[in-house]
Enzyme design. Structure first.
Site, PDB file in Angstrom:
ATOM      1  N   LYS A   3      23.060  19.850  -3.834  1.00 30.22           N
ATOM      2  CA  LYS A   3      22.104  20.960  -3.781  1.00 30.22           C
ATOM      3  C   LYS A   3      21.980  21.658  -5.136  1.00 30.22           C
ATOM      4  CE  LYS A   3      23.091  22.219   1.057  1.00 30.22           C
ATOM      5  NZ  LYS A   3      23.788  23.222   1.895  1.00 30.22           N
ATOM      6  N   ARG A  48      25.302  23.652  13.897  1.00 35.61           N
ATOM      7  CA  ARG A  48      24.030  24.116  14.467  1.00 35.61           C
ATOM      8  C   ARG A  48      23.471  23.139  15.481  1.00 35.61           C
ATOM      9  NH1 ARG A  48      21.665  25.174   8.600  1.00 35.61           N
ATOM     10  NH2 ARG A  48      22.713  23.174   8.489  1.00 35.61           N
ATOM     11  N   SER A  53      20.144  28.281   4.660  1.00 34.04           N
ATOM     12  CA  SER A  53      19.804  28.885   3.366  1.00 34.04           C
ATOM     13  C   SER A  53      18.578  28.208   2.770  1.00 34.04           C
ATOM     14  CB  SER A  53      20.982  28.771   2.397  1.00 34.04           C
ATOM     15  OG  SER A  53      22.101  29.446   2.893  1.00 34.04           O
TER      16      SER A  53
HETATM   17  O1  PNS Z   1      27.083  25.238   2.693  1.00 34.17           O
HETATM   18  P1  PNS Z   1      27.254  23.763   2.389  1.00 34.17           P
HETATM   19  O2  PNS Z   1      26.441  23.378   1.168  1.00 34.17           O
HETATM   20  O3  PNS Z   1      26.982  22.889   3.567  1.00 34.17           O
HETATM   21  O4  PNS Z   1      28.816  23.571   2.027  1.00 34.17           O
HETATM   22  C1  PNS Z   1      29.323  22.316   1.658  1.00 34.17           C
HETATM   23  C2  PNS Z   1      30.632  22.490   0.882  1.00 34.17           C
HETATM   24  C3  PNS Z   1      30.401  23.325  -0.375  1.00 34.17           C
HETATM   25  C4  PNS Z   1      31.663  23.163   1.756  1.00 34.17           C
HETATM   26  C5  PNS Z   1      31.115  21.045   0.500  1.00 34.17           C
HETATM   27  O5  PNS Z   1      30.145  20.405  -0.282  1.00 34.17           O
HETATM   28  C6  PNS Z   1      32.466  21.058  -0.227  1.00 34.17           C
HETATM   29  O6  PNS Z   1      33.509  21.155   0.418  1.00 34.17           O
HETATM   30  N1  PNS Z   1      32.420  20.980  -1.573  1.00 34.17           N
HETATM   31  C7  PNS Z   1      33.621  20.948  -2.398  1.00 34.17           C
HETATM   32  C8  PNS Z   1      33.996  19.495  -2.778  1.00 34.17           C
HETATM   33  C9  PNS Z   1      34.636  18.799  -1.572  1.00 34.17           C
HETATM   34  O7  PNS Z   1      35.749  19.101  -1.194  1.00 34.17           O
HETATM   35  N2  PNS Z   1      33.852  17.890  -0.939  1.00 34.17           N
HETATM   36  C10 PNS Z   1      34.226  17.274   0.337  1.00 34.17           C
HETATM   37  C11 PNS Z   1      35.112  16.074   0.221  1.00 34.17           C
HETATM   38  S1  PNS Z   1      34.371  14.711  -0.577  1.00 34.17           S
END
Ligand code: PNS
Length: 158
Positions: free
Chosen positions: A41, A90, A126
Site C-alpha cells: 500500500k 470484516r 481506510s
Molecule cells: O492495515 P493493514 O495494511 O491490513 O495491516 C497489515 C500489516 C501492516 C499489519 C502487515 O502488512 C504487517 O504485519 N506488516 C509488517 C511486516 C510483516 O510482519 N508482514 C507479515 C509477515 S510476511
C-alpha cells in the site's frame, strides 16, 4: 500482564479500527496500537501523522498505547513482550490474507486472535475512506472528526 497488539497501516484510523481497539482493550491488560509498514500500500499520511491521529482518538482508553515499528510484526511482539495479535475480520474477502499472515506469524510462536467486525463497520476500510474523501464525499460517519479534518486538509493539498 497480558499485552496485545492491534497492528495495521491505519492510513487513516477509522471507526472500524476503533471498535476493534476498544473491544481488545476490554480483554487485555494493555493494547498497543502499532503502525507498521504494508508494502502493498502507498500511504497518504506519514507514520507520525497516523500516530498522532491514533493517539487523539484512543486517549479515552487508559490501557491503550500507540507505537510504530519498521520490520516484521513478530519481531515487534518478541521485543515488546506482546502475547497476541488482535485483528478484525470484516468478511470472507479478508480471510485468506489474514489466515496466511496468522499462520506465518504462528510459526514464530505468536498467536493471532480474530474479532468479528461489528456489522455497522463491515464495509469500512481506510482505502474506501480515502477514495471517498478524494472526490469530496462525506466520510463523517466513518472516521472521527479530527481524522475527517486531516483528510479534508490533505486532499486540499495542505
Ligand atoms: O492495515 P493493514 O495494511 O491490513 O495491516 C497489515 C500489516 C501492516 C499489519 C502487515 O502488512 C504487517 O504485519 N506488516 C509488517 C511486516 C510483516 O510482519 N508482514 C507479515 C509477515 S510476511
Amino acid at each position: 500482564m497480558k499485552r496485545a497488539v492491534c497492528p495495521g497501516s491505519f492510513d487513516p484510523i477509522t471507526y472500524g479500527h476503533l471498535d476493534i481497539i476498544e473491544r481488545a482493550s476490554a480483554r487485555f491488560d494493555q493494547v498497543v496500537v502499532a503502525v507498521l509498514e504494508n508494502r502493498t500500500k502507498a500511504s497518504l499520511f506519514t507514520v507520525e501523522e497516523r500516530m498522532t491521529m491514533i493517539k487523539e482518538t484512543t486517549s479515552k482508553f487508559p490501557n491503550v498505547i500507540v507505537d510504530s515499528w519498521h520490520g516484521l510484526l513478530v519481531d515487534y511482539c518478541k521485543t515488546n513482550s506482546v502475547q497476541a495479535i488482535v485483528k478484525g475480520l470484516r468478511a470472507v474477502t479478508d480471510f485468506d490474507y489474514e489466515l496466511q499472515m496468522a499462520q506465518v506469524n504462528l510459526q514464530s510462536g505468536i498467536e493471532t486472535m480474530f474479532m468479528a467486525t461489528a456489522p455497522a463497520h463491515s464495509f469500512l476500510s481506510s482505502s474506501l475512506v480515502k477514495e471517498l474523501a478524494h472526490y469530496g464525499g462525506d466520510v463523517s460517519s466513518m472516521v472521527p472528526p479530527t481524522v475527517n479534518a486531516a483528510l479534508k486538509a490533505r486532499v486540499a493539498g495542505k
